[in-house]
Design a protein around this motif. Sequence first.
Motif, PDB file in Angstrom:
ATOM      1  N   CYS A 218       6.632 -20.884  11.809  1.00 26.65           N
ATOM      2  CA  CYS A 218       6.931 -19.929  12.882  1.00 26.65           C
ATOM      3  C   CYS A 218       7.942 -20.529  13.851  1.00 26.65           C
ATOM      4  CB  CYS A 218       5.645 -19.550  13.616  1.00 26.65           C
ATOM      5  SG  CYS A 218       5.883 -18.418  14.983  1.00 26.65           S
ATOM      6  N   ASP A 219       7.740 -21.801  14.203  1.00 23.48           N
ATOM      7  CA  ASP A 219       8.676 -22.484  15.100  1.00 23.48           C
ATOM      8  C   ASP A 219      10.065 -22.567  14.486  1.00 23.48           C
ATOM      9  OD1 ASP A 219       6.692 -22.822  16.934  1.00 23.48           O
ATOM     10  OD2 ASP A 219       6.231 -24.896  16.368  1.00 23.48           O
ATOM     11  N   GLY A 220      10.116 -22.798  13.166  1.00 23.32           N
ATOM     12  CA  GLY A 220      11.408 -22.861  12.491  1.00 23.32           C
ATOM     13  C   GLY A 220      12.126 -21.534  12.530  1.00 23.32           C
ATOM     14  N   LEU A 221      11.389 -20.457  12.302  1.00 18.39           N
ATOM     15  CA  LEU A 221      11.984 -19.124  12.346  1.00 18.39           C
ATOM     16  C   LEU A 221      12.448 -18.793  13.759  1.00 18.39           C
ATOM     17  CD1 LEU A 221      12.676 -16.527  10.849  1.00 18.39           C
ATOM     18  CD2 LEU A 221      10.379 -15.695  11.382  1.00 18.39           C
ATOM     19  N   LEU A 222      11.656 -19.189  14.732  1.00 18.90           N
ATOM     20  CA  LEU A 222      12.026 -18.939  16.127  1.00 18.90           C
ATOM     21  C   LEU A 222      13.330 -19.648  16.462  1.00 18.90           C
ATOM     22  CD1 LEU A 222      11.374 -17.817  18.943  1.00 18.90           C
ATOM     23  CD2 LEU A 222      10.006 -19.876  19.355  1.00 18.90           C
ATOM     24  N   SER A 223      13.461 -20.911  16.013  1.00 12.80           N
ATOM     25  CA  SER A 223      14.678 -21.674  16.277  1.00 12.80           C
ATOM     26  C   SER A 223      15.886 -21.025  15.621  1.00 12.80           C
ATOM     27  CB  SER A 223      14.493 -23.111  15.773  1.00 12.80           C
ATOM     28  OG  SER A 223      15.675 -23.858  15.957  1.00 12.80           O
TER      29      SER A 223
ATOM     30  N   VAL B 157      22.185 -16.700  20.077  1.00 16.16           N
ATOM     31  CA  VAL B 157      23.150 -17.438  20.899  1.00 16.16           C
ATOM     32  C   VAL B 157      24.558 -17.251  20.338  1.00 16.16           C
ATOM     33  CG1 VAL B 157      23.924 -19.738  21.608  1.00 16.16           C
ATOM     34  CG2 VAL B 157      21.504 -19.128  21.790  1.00 16.16           C
ATOM     35  N   ASP B 158      24.692 -17.322  19.019  1.00 17.29           N
ATOM     36  CA  ASP B 158      26.002 -17.099  18.389  1.00 17.29           C
ATOM     37  C   ASP B 158      26.557 -15.727  18.753  1.00 17.29           C
ATOM     38  OD1 ASP B 158      26.116 -19.569  17.183  1.00 17.29           O
ATOM     39  OD2 ASP B 158      25.272 -18.886  15.270  1.00 17.29           O
ATOM     40  N   LEU B 159      25.704 -14.696  18.663  1.00 13.92           N
ATOM     41  CA  LEU B 159      26.153 -13.332  18.964  1.00 13.92           C
ATOM     42  C   LEU B 159      26.669 -13.228  20.402  1.00 13.92           C
ATOM     43  CD1 LEU B 159      23.424 -11.035  17.335  1.00 13.92           C
ATOM     44  CD2 LEU B 159      25.707 -11.518  16.489  1.00 13.92           C
ATOM     45  N   PHE B 160      25.877 -13.739  21.334  1.00 14.71           N
ATOM     46  CA  PHE B 160      26.246 -13.593  22.740  1.00 14.71           C
ATOM     47  C   PHE B 160      27.470 -14.426  23.095  1.00 14.71           C
ATOM     48  CE2 PHE B 160      22.144 -11.578  23.275  1.00 14.71           C
ATOM     49  CZ  PHE B 160      22.346 -10.726  24.349  1.00 14.71           C
TER      50      PHE B 160
ATOM     51  N   TYR C 209      13.769  -7.500  27.765  1.00 17.09           N
ATOM     52  CA  TYR C 209      13.638  -8.919  27.439  1.00 17.09           C
ATOM     53  C   TYR C 209      14.995  -9.582  27.678  1.00 17.09           C
ATOM     54  CZ  TYR C 209       9.453  -7.090  25.232  1.00 17.09           C
ATOM     55  OH  TYR C 209       8.268  -6.442  25.003  1.00 17.09           O
ATOM     56  N   PRO C 210      15.297  -9.929  28.926  1.00 19.49           N
ATOM     57  CA  PRO C 210      16.671 -10.266  29.316  1.00 19.49           C
ATOM     58  C   PRO C 210      17.084 -11.714  29.126  1.00 19.49           C
ATOM     59  CG  PRO C 210      15.304 -10.134  31.259  1.00 19.49           C
ATOM     60  CD  PRO C 210      14.406  -9.868  30.091  1.00 19.49           C
ATOM     61  N   THR C 211      16.403 -12.491  28.262  1.00 17.89           N
ATOM     62  CA  THR C 211      16.850 -13.840  27.921  1.00 17.89           C
ATOM     63  C   THR C 211      16.753 -14.010  26.412  1.00 17.89           C
ATOM     64  OG1 THR C 211      14.662 -14.895  28.035  1.00 17.89           O
ATOM     65  CG2 THR C 211      15.890 -14.728  30.102  1.00 17.89           C
TER      66      THR C 211
ATOM     67  N   ALA D 107      14.048 -13.287  21.500  1.00 18.18           N
ATOM     68  CA  ALA D 107      13.746 -13.861  20.183  1.00 18.18           C
ATOM     69  C   ALA D 107      12.246 -13.773  19.886  1.00 18.18           C
ATOM     70  CB  ALA D 107      14.213 -15.314  20.121  1.00 18.18           C
ATOM     71  N   ASP D 108      11.407 -14.043  20.895  1.00 18.67           N
ATOM     72  CA  ASP D 108       9.959 -13.907  20.715  1.00 18.67           C
ATOM     73  C   ASP D 108       9.594 -12.480  20.313  1.00 18.67           C
ATOM     74  OD1 ASP D 108       9.527 -16.545  21.361  1.00 18.67           O
ATOM     75  OD2 ASP D 108       9.112 -16.148  23.471  1.00 18.67           O
ATOM     76  N   TRP D 109      10.206 -11.529  21.010  1.00 20.77           N
ATOM     77  CA  TRP D 109       9.912 -10.122  20.703  1.00 20.77           C
ATOM     78  C   TRP D 109      10.380  -9.762  19.291  1.00 20.77           C
ATOM     79  CZ3 TRP D 109      12.867  -5.912  19.333  1.00 20.77           C
ATOM     80  CH2 TRP D 109      12.211  -4.677  19.317  1.00 20.77           C
ATOM     81  N   LEU D 110      11.563 -10.217  18.922  1.00 22.06           N
ATOM     82  CA  LEU D 110      12.086  -9.921  17.592  1.00 22.06           C
ATOM     83  C   LEU D 110      11.168 -10.442  16.490  1.00 22.06           C
ATOM     84  CD1 LEU D 110      15.968 -10.488  17.713  1.00 22.06           C
ATOM     85  CD2 LEU D 110      14.769  -8.356  17.240  1.00 22.06           C
ATOM     86  N   ILE D 111      10.670 -11.661  16.661  1.00 16.41           N
ATOM     87  CA  ILE D 111       9.789 -12.234  15.651  1.00 16.41           C
ATOM     88  C   ILE D 111       8.485 -11.444  15.563  1.00 16.41           C
ATOM     89  CG2 ILE D 111       8.382 -14.266  15.075  1.00 16.41           C
ATOM     90  CD1 ILE D 111      10.690 -15.973  16.084  1.00 16.41           C
ATOM     91  N   GLY D 112       7.987 -11.010  16.706  1.00 13.98           N
ATOM     92  CA  GLY D 112       6.777 -10.210  16.698  1.00 13.98           C
ATOM     93  C   GLY D 112       6.960  -8.857  16.050  1.00 13.98           C
ATOM     94  N   SER D 113       8.193  -8.337  16.063  1.00 17.71           N
ATOM     95  CA  SER D 113       8.437  -6.981  15.555  1.00 17.71           C
ATOM     96  C   SER D 113       9.131  -6.943  14.195  1.00 17.71           C
ATOM     97  CB  SER D 113       9.296  -6.213  16.574  1.00 17.71           C
ATOM     98  OG  SER D 113       8.690  -6.200  17.843  1.00 17.71           O
ATOM     99  N   TYR D 114       9.952  -7.976  13.882  1.00 16.32           N
ATOM    100  CA  TYR D 114      10.750  -7.948  12.646  1.00 16.32           C
ATOM    101  C   TYR D 114      10.638  -9.275  11.897  1.00 16.32           C
ATOM    102  CZ  TYR D 114      12.832  -3.659  14.465  1.00 16.32           C
ATOM    103  OH  TYR D 114      13.019  -2.385  14.931  1.00 16.32           O
TER     104      TYR D 114
END
Length: 766
Positions: free
Chosen positions: A180-185, A192-195, A245-247, A252-259
Amino acid sequence: TDMDTLAFIRKTSDDIQRVMEPKVSGLTTLYRHVCNEPLQFFILFSSVSAIIPELSAGQADYAMANSYMDYFAEAHQKHVPIISVQWPNWKETGMGEVTNQAYRESGLLSITNSEGLRFLDQILSKMFGPVVLPAMANQTNWEPELLMKRRKPHEGGLQEAALQSPPARDIEEADEVSKCDGLLSETQSWLVDLFTEELRIDREDFEIDGVFQDYGVDSIILAQVLQRINRKLEAALDPSILYEYPTIQRFADWLIGSYSERLSALFGGRISDASAPLENKIEAEAAVPAEDRALTPQIQATAILSPDSHAEGIAVVGLSCRFPGADTLESYWSLLSEGRSSIGPIPAERWGCKTPYYAGVIDGVSYFDPDFFLLHEEDVRAMDPQALLVLEECLKLLYHAGYTPEEIKGKPVGVYIGGRSQHKPDEASLDHAKNPIVTVGQNYLAANLSQFFDVRGPSVVVDTACSSALVGMNMAIQALRGGDIQSAIVGGVSLLSSDASHRLFDRRGILSKHSSFHVFDERADGVVLGEGVGMVMLKTVKQALEDGDTIYAVVKAASVNNDGRTAGPATPNLEAQKEVMKDALFKSGKKPEDISYLEANGSGSIVTDLLELKAIQSVYRSGHSSPLSLGSIKPNIGHPLCAEGIASFIKVVLMLKERRFVPFLSGEKEMAHFDQQKANITFSRALEKWTDSQPTAAINCFADGGTNAHVIVEAWEKDEKHAIKRSPISPPQLKKRMLSPGEPKLEAETSKMTAANIWDTYEVEV
């Protein structure tokens, strides 16, 4: 300092002395110098670590220093008004929020700045003490009687447990957490790349816990980033999600929880169902439902801090208004209860030319009776017409409350007007004016009332854009509860004296091209402007009962805050919206399920409307089964700018008085990214009975510039012991005339504006 977290056996005597000295020697010295002075209070800022052993681990010296303050207060309470406050963890300021397991297990919650300051007000006003612990608590695990006891060691002892090998299941869970930590990273790195690509900045300059707007991100960049995310995930994310989710960290936490599955496939990782709802785990640790946040008794002393539910209610004893399609209070109720809209094309005679714009406009704004209000006609010709409207409406307000001007003369009545004036009369008008300062000073929107009616309370004009009137109301409530004034006149006013506002909103891309104003609706395409004036008279319930006033409703609480820094002055802040609602709800002493109607802000924009719905659902219907009815005045009369808050407030008071829900004219096409049924939010489509035994409503008002207001209003239960001595009386008949160049034309009270060019008379930039 770093020394504060060392084990006690590793602290030197010098280290301990440095921690102890400010609160021991400092207190002793200060007391010696002031103990013989006539002190109103002597406050010591102690810490919860002094009373709960589990929270002093690694900070024994700090805990001892605070404990000294507590015992000092106990020892000297007979000589000075001394109180030692055992402050718990502050969330937004101080040394930083504590989120460790010991603090969570104590049942204590972090307190916000507003909660902490309110605690301090109560402590000072009621003189709790000599030692008090003000606490927000999670009622599910709050057991104050156990907090001073040491926890029992785990069976088998800590050393023995440490030597045992973890069972196979724990190894598997550890492996899943690692993945999970690896996916989060990986997810954070991708975001970060996108922004950084969109912002054209280096990766090392972008922090994952930095708020997007701190890097110059605006709504356009957010939309572009979201478009790329949607393509990558083959999804259709809610357009408000990056505001919610403005950071990078939170998103990223939300994305992992949803996708999680899609992200795992993209980045070649795997994540089990057990670890997928990461967002839920984080939020469960960081947040507790509003209904579980309760002020609790402190441990050592007998004082109990309670919510402001016992703060005196504020009675609404009079109302008056003039809105599009509704020149009176009665016609405003008819407009609302019949589900009509008064929005339409702006008449050509209004500005002297035909325009393509729509708005809700009021009639007869060029007519006035200078003689009645003791004004020179030359001054009136040069004055802001908003000031004239406010004078007329205040007269109607007094008579609706059952008072004549003579009866309030010389009384401590405060005047609080929400409004904006950039009035610039032409040089010829100024040359002819007897009192030119009256014609240009914005303060005269309120000062004219104080002068004409000869009232002696504060005279204030508030400009926080749309929330102006409710911010003024909050000020009035504080003055009433503080005893500074006996009653308050609160109002809001706005006039569209040119097409300047339309052109400005059009430039911003938020002006609707249609006459229908849609909010909470997939058809929302911007704002339809409006105008109007509304006023209410407020007193404490105690004063209203003593005076024999008719009480139409009771304000239980009002709260105000600001969004702070966002992606732009009109960009909402979801957390700030939730905070202002929670704060008002808490101060009212009401539970979320007690509120059965909410008069919403409604912006006419998909993203901002989505955020408001999410905030409302989070605060008012998270886990509650009773439906919440929503409505908004904007589809009826347009957006009346600085008069928005008072228009909404008067609507809600009328609904509470009549015990009726009125039809909502929008929200028919459900928004794609919000499940209205699941959120338990409804819209009334007809005039319906409000069957609650004690109907209670809330009002949202969010403004450009970020000043948010939230008000809780309750229906008044008639008391047979309350003898009503004041009821509406007929106001005097005004002899209005149209004040335009040339011979004045006498008109009756009900006259409508003719084809004369009001622009020849008034030139106002809004």
